[in-house]
Enzyme design. Structure first.
Site, PDB file in Angstrom:
ATOM      1  N   TYR A 246      37.708  36.849  43.337  1.00 27.91           N
ATOM      2  CA  TYR A 246      38.789  36.215  44.104  1.00 27.91           C
ATOM      3  C   TYR A 246      39.208  34.901  43.447  1.00 27.91           C
ATOM      4  CZ  TYR A 246      41.216  33.777  47.885  1.00 27.91           C
ATOM      5  OH  TYR A 246      42.140  33.074  48.622  1.00 27.91           O
TER       6      TYR A 246
ATOM      7  N   LYS B 169      42.912  33.862  41.764  1.00 28.74           N
ATOM      8  CA  LYS B 169      43.763  32.748  42.179  1.00 28.74           C
ATOM      9  C   LYS B 169      44.046  31.792  41.018  1.00 28.74           C
ATOM     10  CE  LYS B 169      44.514  34.022  46.361  1.00 28.74           C
ATOM     11  NZ  LYS B 169      45.875  34.429  46.780  1.00 28.74           N
TER      12      LYS B 169
END
Length: 332
Positions: A236, A240
């Site tokens: 994750y 990002k």
């Protein structure tokens, strides 16, 4: 021996008393002749003026009608703008969609859910009955790039324009790096990077097609700039970081078309999903709050203004930038 100081006569200039009186009199006359202090129109006492008159209803109504229009802070006005919000069925995306509606935009929420959240119909009714605009829903998975591109093209064709996009669709998975599978990692990147890329591309194609430019906002995260202490999300966080870098490159390529591309990097937000997480890990609610300079967690409503700012002319010279709203978490 002290020698007395003598003033030479030619160095001393005496002003006759009569002439100084004349100067004083002429100054008073000049002051009295001004409209603000006229001797022919003496000021009234406060009790003679009567109570102040309240503004007429017409003026008050006119003043109120200026709010949210081009007469006050016109650079924030989004009236007649057509804006897409992916991941707009709930959570942060829906909250930001509400702000765009209040600024005057017509908003299309794109999401993979068969039906949006229970709050969505309420916001639709508010948009139509109170705000004079509209909120629409289109079901689409951002991984289906062909259908996504067609839906965006259809929306732009219907209105003859497309002005903005918030790409908020994304997923999260907390798994130690030693246990992550290739399938899980690829799914994370497919949604959080490729899906965001293709959504931005679909919107930019229509902005170029109609030649009016636009603003694209990609929702990144403070996790794209730092490794969150105690939060085991390697894929994750990597995704990002990729979103932040993607925005810089898109801004470089699309600036020639008048398209601006920026990112928002939120800190920890208390959403319904995070609240459920706190039930499983109650200690995180306290620990996360101590990791920023404000000593608390954020709410989705605290990102409303950033959405309007970045999609409006208020940020007309801003592109390729990352707007961190993290309570100072990454500034330690």
């Amino acid at each position: 021996m002290n020698t007395p100081i003598r003033l030479l006569p030619h160095l001393v200039r005496r002003v006759p008393r009569a002439s100084s009186n004349a100067v004083r009199a002429s100054s008073l006359a000049a002051f009295a002749s001004r409209r603000c202090f006229s001797t022919s129109r003496p000021l009234k006492n406060a009790k003679d003026r009567g109570p102040p008159k309240p503004p007429s209803d017409d003026k008050a109504d006119a003043a109120r009608s200026f709010l949210g229009t081009q007469k006050r802070l016109p650079e924030f006005n989004l009236t007649d703008k057509i804006i897409l919000v992916s991941g707009g069925a709930r959570g942060l995306g829906l909250t930001q969609a509400e702000a765009l509606l209040e600024a005057g935009a017509t908003v299309y929420a794109l999401d993979r859910l068969p039906e949006p959240s229970a709050e969505f119909p309420k916001l639709q009714a508010k948009a139509q009955n109170e705000l004079g605009t509209a909120l629409h829903y289109r079901q689409i998975d951002v991984r289906d790039s062909g259908s996504l591109t067609q839906i965006v093209a259809d929306i732009a064709s219907e209105h003859g324009r497309l002005d903005g996009l918030i790409a908020a669709a994304g997923i999260q998975q907390e798994t130690p790096a030693l246990e992550y599978t290739a399938e899980d990692a690829n799914r994370m990147f497919e949604v959080n990077i490729t899906g965001v890329f293709m959504t931005a591309q679909a919107a930019a194609k229509q902005m170029v097609r109609f030649g009016s430019g636009g603003s694209i906002v990609l929702i990144a995260s403070m996790s794209g700039s730092v490794a969150n202490k105690g939060l085991i999300c390697p894929a994750y966080n990597t995704s990002k970081a990729g979103v932040i870098q993607l925005a810089r490159n898109l801004a470089m390529e699309w600036g020639q078309y008048g398209i601006r591309v920026n990112t928002i990097s939120p800190g920890y937000i208390v959403t319904q999903m995070v609240t459920m997480l706190f039930e499983k890990f109650p200690e995180r609610e306290t620990e996360w709050a101590t990791q920023n300079m404000l000593g608390r967690l954020s709410k989705p409503q605290e990102y409303r203004g950033a959405a309007v700012f970045l999609l409006s002319d208020a940020s007309s010279f801003m592109t390729g930038a990352d707007l961190k709203i993290d309570g100072g978490h990454t500034a330690w």
